[in-house]
Design a protein around this motif. Structure first.
Motif, mmCIF file in Angstrom:
data_model
loop_
_atom_site.group_PDB
_atom_site.id
_atom_site.type_symbol
_atom_site.label_atom_id
_atom_site.label_comp_id
_atom_site.label_asym_id
_atom_site.label_seq_id
_atom_site.Cartn_x
_atom_site.Cartn_y
_atom_site.Cartn_z
ATOM 1 N N ASP A 89 3.516 -62.765 29.823
ATOM 2 C CA ASP A 89 3.216 -64.192 29.762
ATOM 3 C C ASP A 89 2.883 -64.601 28.330
ATOM 4 N N ASP A 439 -1.079 -64.045 27.094
ATOM 5 C CA ASP A 439 -1.253 -65.498 27.169
ATOM 6 C C ASP A 439 -2.708 -65.876 26.959
ATOM 7 N N SER A 489 9.631 -63.297 28.768
ATOM 8 C CA SER A 489 8.410 -64.110 28.799
ATOM 9 C C SER A 489 8.760 -65.517 29.255
ATOM 10 N N GLY A 650 10.730 -68.497 25.127
ATOM 11 C CA GLY A 650 10.238 -67.159 25.419
ATOM 12 C C GLY A 650 11.108 -66.111 24.735
#
Length: 707
Positions: A89, A439, A489, A650
């Motif tokens: 993430d 994250d 991601s 990502g």
């Protein structure tokens, strides 16, 4: 022959340990620490008899062997036999490239050289539940129905959680004022469309899915799944910590449970809150007591139930089992961790949210139900809450950054252990596991990255290096030609320097009107709907107050609504931050342009794509109306990704080379299906990526935007 119904006594015995409440409770939305609450029909935990689950957990290795054997036969003539997806993430392609250039990520560099490394286009908005739902289903949000962490109630404007809903009361037997639950209340995952692992399961291809967001309650399929983000705590919330302190409250405004206690003869006594009593209508919260004896030298001794713990200031306790008595012989089981924040001169104790005990799960956190228990037997107790990294306690000053990092590392190690176990025990089929820690760490330590630079040591660099090591371990299990390993991601990252209060701006422009004497200024409650044409809440959405759609709508559908949306979008795109002399908004998307499908009508009318350095304000995120359009962000939460998707793509690493230069996160699901030789269903918007030969410039791109 007519089927015989079970007798009432049998039902009582069978289900006396099963219950689930659906009374509305507080459900914390992941819209940033302290940003308010969402009132939702949350699932307060079910008590599940653990005997059957324990038995199933004991025989799980045999079941896994048989499933693996069956999958081997199915995959014998398929293009690949094994696919491993490491989801990270918030893993940012620009940072990954910089750290590879510094020689810090050798395994990612190996993937980039031998396979591919590409930017992975993300969803609009670039928000965790939206992007991971697209990852699962290969569809745009108009088909999976997740547009933000929050959705609006069509009946009251109140924010509700977007991913889960309680469907009604649990079946029960009435005995006077008491009720005996004899079943589990309906629990519904609101994400629509079908995850690609369920499609694989329909073809008897087995999967193990670990902690992918938006997967609670866990659904049945030919595989095993442990739910990820949005899994509740034992109280049915998205995570409420507790803090017990003496003296004056020296912590910031907090959404946690703060309890002032007294130190008497060197001991404090506290009460930990659990779920509501399931045996009574509108039952009070169940509670369990504990005591802490404060010793010298930053030491303390804690007693809860039959458990005694030695606490050292600044050091988290191990996971501790706690139970809440619901009836004679009936308990709700949870686990939590304690942290002695201070002992002298004033006492302070942090208690994590009480997680659902994976060894005795009180809600459907896994399928089969035994999977959670099996993992607990193999790796020990582990966090089950959707967001176990407690950013709210960090923001309140109860946890310092060292303690918060310790908490993140603990969760990461648990996740690593279950992922590696799956890798070593599953030789065929699909394994997917998402790591959320990067994250959380980037949200709370981006300021260090900005101030010190990317060549200096910091927690963000450290977590990228740990993910690289993990990728190397996974690569070792994917060495043969018929194994695919990819890293994906949901989005990248950006600084969060300035907040934009969209509701305040809408008010200044005359689109939103406030009540003269509102009872509250939270959750849209201060708005005069009879005079309001547009409002904002969540992390990116602007809604029109449309007649017949909103409870008190005043804007006519059709031409009036279209013209209003175009006017607001145009004015937002021309907005200038006067102090910075910069445009805070890169783009404003009309719903009809980006959302296609049966649930597109549930989206915001406009999706705001902020420029790097800007994000929606905390007030707007919870539906409140502040007094300033622009605010400098001085909070711990210093990095974010709720900006225009073009700024935060990502990553996609793979040990195979994909020829497409601009893959989208929606392409992952059809790609995996195609590689396993499974037809891609027509409802998917993504396209299967084709495997080709790597080119010399396949990893030569750079992003020139600054930190």
């Amino acid at each position: 022959m007519k089927k015989q119904k079970p007798c009432l006594i049998s039902q009582v015995i069978l289900f006396a340990g099963l219950y689930c409440l659906t009374a509305p409770g507080q459900a914390w939305a992941y819209i940033g620490p302290g940003a308010g609450i969402a009132l939702a029909g949350s699932y307060l935990p079910a008590i599940i008899g653990c005997g059957a689950a324990l038995l199933l957990a004991l025989i799980w290795p045999v079941r896994l062997f048989l499933k693996d054997r069956a999958t081997r036969k199915v995959l014998k003539n398929r293009p690949i036999q094994k696919c491993v997806i490491l989801g990270i993430d918030g893993f940012d392609p620009e940072l990954a490239q910089d750290f590879m250039d510094q020689g810090l990520l050798p395994n990612f560099q190996r993937l980039a050289t031998q396979g591919c490394f590409k930017k992975l286009n993300t969803t609009a908005p670039a928000i965790t539940p939206v992007a991971w739902s697209t990852f699962q289903t290969g569809t745009n949000p108009g088909k999976h129905g997740i547009f933000d962490f929050l959705a609006r109630s069509r009946a009251s404007y109140a924010p509700v959680l977007s991913s889960v809903k309680a469907g009604g009361a649990a079946p029960h037997i009435r005995l006077g004022k008491f009720k005996i639950p004899r079943g589990v209340a309906p629990q519904r995952l609101l994400r629509k469309s079908k995850p690609f692992w369920e499609i694989l399961g329909d073809k008897q291809i087995y999967s193990q899915i670990l902690r992918v967001p938006v997967s609670f309650p866990a659904g049945e399929f030919h595989g095993a799944i442990l739910a990820g983000a949005h899994t509740p705590d034992i109280r049915g919330t998205q995570g409420v910590f507790s803090c017990y302190y003496t003296g004056e409250n020296r912590f910031e405004d907090s959404e946690g449970d703060l309890h002032k206690v007294e130190l008497i003869d060197g001991t404090i006594h506290g009460v930990l809150t659990g779920p509501a009593d399931p045996f009574e209508d509108d039952g009070e919260d169940l509670k369990t007591s504990f005591s802490v004896e404060v010793l010298s030298g930053g030491q303390a001794s804690l007693k809860i139930g039959k458990t005694r713990l030695s606490l050292e200031q600044g050091v988290f306790s191990p996971w501790t089992k706690v139970r809440f008595k619901a009836a004679p012989g009936v308990h709700v089981h949870g686990i939590c961790r304690f942290l002695l924040v201070s002992s002298q001169p004033e006492f302070a104790l942090y208690v994590s949210p009480v997680h659902i005990d994976p060894a005795r799960p009180a809600a459907p956190i896994s399928q089969p139900a035994a999977y959670a228990s099996f993992l607990a037997r193999k790796i020990g107790p582990y966090a089950t809450l959707g967001m176990p990294e407690d950013t709210q306690a960090l923001e309140a000053g109860i946890l310092d950054k060292t303690a918060f990092l310790d908490q993140c590392l603990s969760v990461e190690n648990e996740r690593r252990n279950m992922f590696l176990h799956a890798l070593k025990t599953t030789k065929q089929g699909l394994i997917a596991c998402v790591f959320d820690g990067p994250d959380r760490i980037q949200h709370c330590f981006w300021d260090q990255l900005q101030s010190a630079g990317r060549d200096q040591d910091n927690p963000i660099k450290d977590v990228y290096m740990r993910m690289d090591k993990l990728a190397g371990e996974a690569l070792e299990e994917c060495r043969d030609q018929r194994s695919v390993f990819m890293v994906a991601s949901d989005h990248g990252f950006a600084p969060f320097n300035h907040a934009v209060d969209l509701n305040c701006w809408l008010e200044q422009k005359g689109y939103l009107k406030r009540l003269e004497n509102p009872k509250s200024d939270k959750n849209l409650s201060s708005i005069d709907w009879s005079r309001t044409k547009a409002y904002a809440f969540g992390l990116a959405g602007v809604y029109l107050n449309i007649k017949g759609r909103e409870p008190l709508g005043i804007v006519n559908r059709g031409l009036e609504a279209r013209k209003l949306a175009e006017k607001i979008a145009g004015e937002l795109k021309s907005l200038i931050h006067p102090e910075m002399e910069a445009a805070p908004i890169t783009n404003v998307y009309h719903a009809k342009e980006i959302f296609k499908g049966p649930y597109a009508h549930e989206s915001p009318d406009l999706v705001v794509g902020f420029a790097r350095g800007y994000r929606v304000s905390w007030e707007t995120a919870s539906g409140a109306v502040g007094d300033k359009v622009f605010q400098e962000n001085n909070r711990v939460w210093s990095g974010d990704h709720c900006v225009d998707p073009s700024h935060v793509p990502g990553v996609l690493f793979c040990n195979k080379h994909f020829s497409k230069e601009d893959p989208h996160i929606a392409d992952i699901a059809p790609t995996v299906l195609k590689m396993f030789g499974v037809d891609v269903p027509g409802f998917m918007d993504g396209a299967a990526l084709k495997i080709g030969k790597p080119s010399e410039d396949s990893v030569a791109w750079r992003i020139s935007t600054p930190v």
